[in-house]
Design a protein around this motif. Structure first.
Motif, PDB file in Angstrom:
ATOM      1  N   ALA A  10       6.980 -54.417 -62.588  1.00  0.00           N
ATOM      2  CA  ALA A  10       6.613 -55.574 -63.317  1.00  0.00           C
ATOM      3  C   ALA A  10       7.390 -56.563 -63.080  1.00  0.00           C
ATOM      4  O   ALA A  10       6.933 -58.060 -62.927  1.00  0.00           O
ATOM      5  N   GLY A  11       8.817 -56.515 -63.010  1.00  0.00           N
ATOM      6  CA  GLY A  11       9.586 -57.534 -62.498  1.00  0.00           C
ATOM      7  C   GLY A  11       9.426 -58.198 -61.213  1.00  0.00           C
ATOM      8  O   GLY A  11       9.575 -59.334 -61.113  1.00  0.00           O
ATOM      9  N   LEU A  12       9.098 -57.242 -60.334  1.00  0.00           N
ATOM     10  CA  LEU A  12       8.976 -57.834 -58.908  1.00  0.00           C
ATOM     11  C   LEU A  12       7.742 -58.545 -58.801  1.00  0.00           C
ATOM     12  O   LEU A  12       7.635 -59.701 -58.046  1.00  0.00           O
ATOM     13  N   THR A  13       6.705 -58.151 -59.678  1.00  0.00           N
ATOM     14  CA  THR A  13       5.519 -59.016 -59.590  1.00  0.00           C
ATOM     15  C   THR A  13       5.796 -60.075 -60.185  1.00  0.00           C
ATOM     16  O   THR A  13       5.147 -61.420 -59.675  1.00  0.00           O
ATOM     17  N   VAL A  14       6.469 -60.534 -61.222  1.00  0.00           N
ATOM     18  CA  VAL A  14       6.937 -61.753 -61.707  1.00  0.00           C
ATOM     19  C   VAL A  14       7.777 -62.498 -60.931  1.00  0.00           C
ATOM     20  O   VAL A  14       7.302 -63.777 -60.527  1.00  0.00           O
ATOM     21  N   LEU A  15       8.646 -61.967 -60.325  1.00  0.00           N
ATOM     22  CA  LEU A  15       9.289 -62.711 -58.874  1.00  0.00           C
ATOM     23  C   LEU A  15       8.252 -63.043 -57.860  1.00  0.00           C
ATOM     24  O   LEU A  15       8.535 -64.261 -57.559  1.00  0.00           O
ATOM     25  N   ASN A  16       7.431 -62.211 -57.425  1.00  0.00           N
ATOM     26  CA  ASN A  16       6.622 -62.325 -56.341  1.00  0.00           C
ATOM     27  C   ASN A  16       5.830 -63.823 -56.664  1.00  0.00           C
ATOM     28  O   ASN A  16       5.613 -64.533 -55.667  1.00  0.00           O
ATOM     29  N   ASN A  17       5.178 -63.659 -57.909  1.00  0.00           N
ATOM     30  CA  ASN A  17       4.250 -64.693 -58.314  1.00  0.00           C
ATOM     31  C   ASN A  17       5.083 -65.924 -58.551  1.00  0.00           C
ATOM     32  O   ASN A  17       4.475 -67.275 -57.971  1.00  0.00           O
ATOM     33  N   TRP A  18       6.423 -65.956 -58.762  1.00  0.00           N
ATOM     34  CA  TRP A  18       7.067 -67.244 -58.898  1.00  0.00           C
ATOM     35  C   TRP A  18       7.557 -67.900 -57.656  1.00  0.00           C
ATOM     36  O   TRP A  18       7.569 -68.943 -57.552  1.00  0.00           O
ATOM     37  N   LEU A  19       7.388 -66.848 -56.506  1.00  0.00           N
ATOM     38  CA  LEU A  19       7.910 -67.575 -55.351  1.00  0.00           C
ATOM     39  C   LEU A  19       6.667 -67.984 -54.365  1.00  0.00           C
ATOM     40  O   LEU A  19       7.011 -68.224 -53.322  1.00  0.00           O
ATOM     41  N   GLN A  20       5.392 -67.584 -54.898  1.00  0.00           N
ATOM     42  CA  GLN A  20       4.214 -67.768 -54.208  1.00  0.00           C
ATOM     43  C   GLN A  20       4.152 -69.300 -53.765  1.00  0.00           C
ATOM     44  O   GLN A  20       3.749 -69.772 -52.817  1.00  0.00           O
ATOM     45  N   ALA A  56       8.056 -62.600 -52.424  1.00  0.00           N
ATOM     46  CA  ALA A  56       9.447 -62.233 -52.457  1.00  0.00           C
ATOM     47  C   ALA A  56      10.112 -61.730 -51.394  1.00  0.00           C
ATOM     48  O   ALA A  56      11.279 -61.780 -51.187  1.00  0.00           O
ATOM     49  N   ALA A  57       9.465 -60.884 -50.560  1.00  0.00           N
ATOM     50  CA  ALA A  57       9.956 -60.488 -49.499  1.00  0.00           C
ATOM     51  C   ALA A  57      10.489 -61.573 -48.429  1.00  0.00           C
ATOM     52  O   ALA A  57      11.458 -61.601 -47.632  1.00  0.00           O
ATOM     53  N   ARG A  58       9.557 -62.452 -48.198  1.00  0.00           N
ATOM     54  CA  ARG A  58       9.917 -63.827 -47.433  1.00  0.00           C
ATOM     55  C   ARG A  58      11.026 -64.514 -47.769  1.00  0.00           C
ATOM     56  O   ARG A  58      11.975 -64.890 -47.139  1.00  0.00           O
ATOM     57  N   PRO A  80      23.594 -64.970 -64.811  1.00  0.00           N
ATOM     58  CA  PRO A  80      22.996 -63.780 -64.398  1.00  0.00           C
ATOM     59  C   PRO A  80      21.449 -64.299 -63.937  1.00  0.00           C
ATOM     60  O   PRO A  80      20.975 -65.424 -64.095  1.00  0.00           O
ATOM     61  N   TYR A  81      20.893 -63.453 -63.006  1.00  0.00           N
ATOM     62  CA  TYR A  81      19.460 -63.780 -62.589  1.00  0.00           C
ATOM     63  C   TYR A  81      18.581 -63.988 -63.658  1.00  0.00           C
ATOM     64  O   TYR A  81      17.499 -64.574 -63.521  1.00  0.00           O
ATOM     65  N   THR A  82      18.706 -63.375 -64.865  1.00  0.00           N
ATOM     66  CA  THR A  82      17.732 -63.579 -65.907  1.00  0.00           C
ATOM     67  C   THR A  82      17.959 -64.930 -66.480  1.00  0.00           C
ATOM     68  O   THR A  82      17.010 -65.102 -67.488  1.00  0.00           O
ATOM     69  N   ALA A  83      18.844 -65.943 -66.280  1.00  0.00           N
ATOM     70  CA  ALA A  83      19.098 -66.988 -66.852  1.00  0.00           C
ATOM     71  C   ALA A  83      17.741 -67.862 -65.984  1.00  0.00           C
ATOM     72  O   ALA A  83      17.715 -69.121 -66.295  1.00  0.00           O
ATOM     73  N   TYR A  84      17.218 -67.361 -64.678  1.00  0.00           N
ATOM     74  CA  TYR A  84      16.167 -68.151 -64.097  1.00  0.00           C
ATOM     75  C   TYR A  84      14.769 -67.459 -64.214  1.00  0.00           C
ATOM     76  O   TYR A  84      14.524 -66.486 -64.685  1.00  0.00           O
ATOM     77  N   GLY A  85      14.170 -68.285 -63.615  1.00  0.00           N
ATOM     78  CA  GLY A  85      12.674 -67.884 -63.633  1.00  0.00           C
ATOM     79  C   GLY A  85      11.642 -68.493 -64.654  1.00  0.00           C
ATOM     80  O   GLY A  85      12.000 -69.499 -65.279  1.00  0.00           O
ATOM     81  N   ALA A 122       2.257 -80.405 -52.930  1.00  0.00           N
ATOM     82  CA  ALA A 122       3.647 -80.074 -53.161  1.00  0.00           C
ATOM     83  C   ALA A 122       4.169 -79.166 -52.053  1.00  0.00           C
ATOM     84  O   ALA A 122       5.255 -79.293 -51.694  1.00  0.00           O
ATOM     85  N   VAL A 123       3.293 -78.299 -51.811  1.00  0.00           N
ATOM     86  CA  VAL A 123       3.546 -77.555 -50.477  1.00  0.00           C
ATOM     87  C   VAL A 123       3.955 -78.276 -49.225  1.00  0.00           C
ATOM     88  O   VAL A 123       5.025 -78.040 -48.572  1.00  0.00           O
ATOM     89  N   LYS A 124       3.171 -79.060 -48.905  1.00  0.00           N
ATOM     90  CA  LYS A 124       3.371 -80.092 -47.804  1.00  0.00           C
ATOM     91  C   LYS A 124       4.671 -80.592 -48.000  1.00  0.00           C
ATOM     92  O   LYS A 124       5.487 -80.837 -47.105  1.00  0.00           O
TER      93      LYS A 124
END
Length: 232
Positions: A10-20, A56-58, A80-85, A122-124
């Motif tokens: 679940a946490g990795l899914t949130v991180l992955n979506n955040w970094l999309q 997230a892997a990238r 801590p990392y929980t302060a972000y996202g 934004a991506v560009k």
């Protein structure tokens, strides 16, 4: 608010979506990695599965290239990392169960007809800033790692011509090798060994190969040993 346990699916899914649509955990003024990336990177402990969490892997692979610079990155290293996202309200692991958005909600318009165009812009812009940062990083002079080494060169016996031995050793010339001071040290029974200092560039000089070359002076050299080595 912020990331939860990113060692879970679940946490990795949130991180992955955040970094999309992001290259870094937070958008720093210089568009570069910060302590937010360091804290999140360290919390992961290992690279995410690229098949399940490609974004997230990238990000993980990219941040890993800054490991030697972690201490110099901007930001609060104590956080801590929980302060972000994302905000809790933004985290939706199962969109089918998400409540309908209120028409007066502050997030109104995020998914309207203009969002795709705005995301592309934004991506560009992000890629252009990232390219400029990489070019700047590539142009930064690379620190040359050097070591100072003390080498003992032992002769066959007390009749060995030590002057000729030292001349032979110093005759070895290589890019990244500088010979320093030397002295003769008594080892007993009238025999003296040559103790000589040298400075080497770590990427250019192999000490094993250097010792092999010294051993080729068979008329003078019995063996050689590294007795001290220190990084400069």
């Amino acid at each position: 608010m912020g990331f939860t346990d990113i060692l879970t699916d679940a946490g990795l899914t949130v991180l992955n979506n955040w970094l999309q649509t992001r290259s870094y955990i937070v958008a720093a003024p210089a568009y570069a990695p910060t302590q937010a990336d360091v804290a999140t990177f360290k919390a992961l402990q290992s690279a995410p599965d690229a098949a399940k969490y490609p974004h997230a892997a990238r990000w993980y692979k990219h941040i890993a290239t800054f490991e030697d610079e972690f201490a110099t990155l901007s930001g609060d290293a104590a956080k801590p990392y929980t302060a972000y996202g994302p905000e809790v309200a933004e985290v939706t692991l199962n969109p089918a169960k998400a409540p309908a958005a209120d028409e007066d909600d502050d997030a109104e318009g995020l998914f309207d007809s203009d969002s795709e165009e705005e995301d592309a812009e934004a991506v560009k812009a992000r890629e252009e800033r990232l390219k400029a940062y990489r070019e700047k990083k590539a142009a930064k002079p690379k620190t040359i790692a050097k070591s100072i080494v003390t080498l003992d060169v032992k002769p066959w016996d007390d009749e060995t011509d030590m002057a000729a031995l030292e001349e032979s050793v110093r005759g070895i010339e290589k890019d990244g090798l500088v010979w320093g001071g030397s002295k003769l040290v008594a080892v007993g029974f009238g025999i003296k060994k040559l103790q000589i200092n040298l400075v080497v560039e770590d990427e250019k000089i192999s000490l094993d190969e250097l010792q092999e070359e010294i051993s080729e002076f068979e008329d003078y050299v019995q063996s050689s040993d590294i007795v001290a080595m220190q990084k400069l």
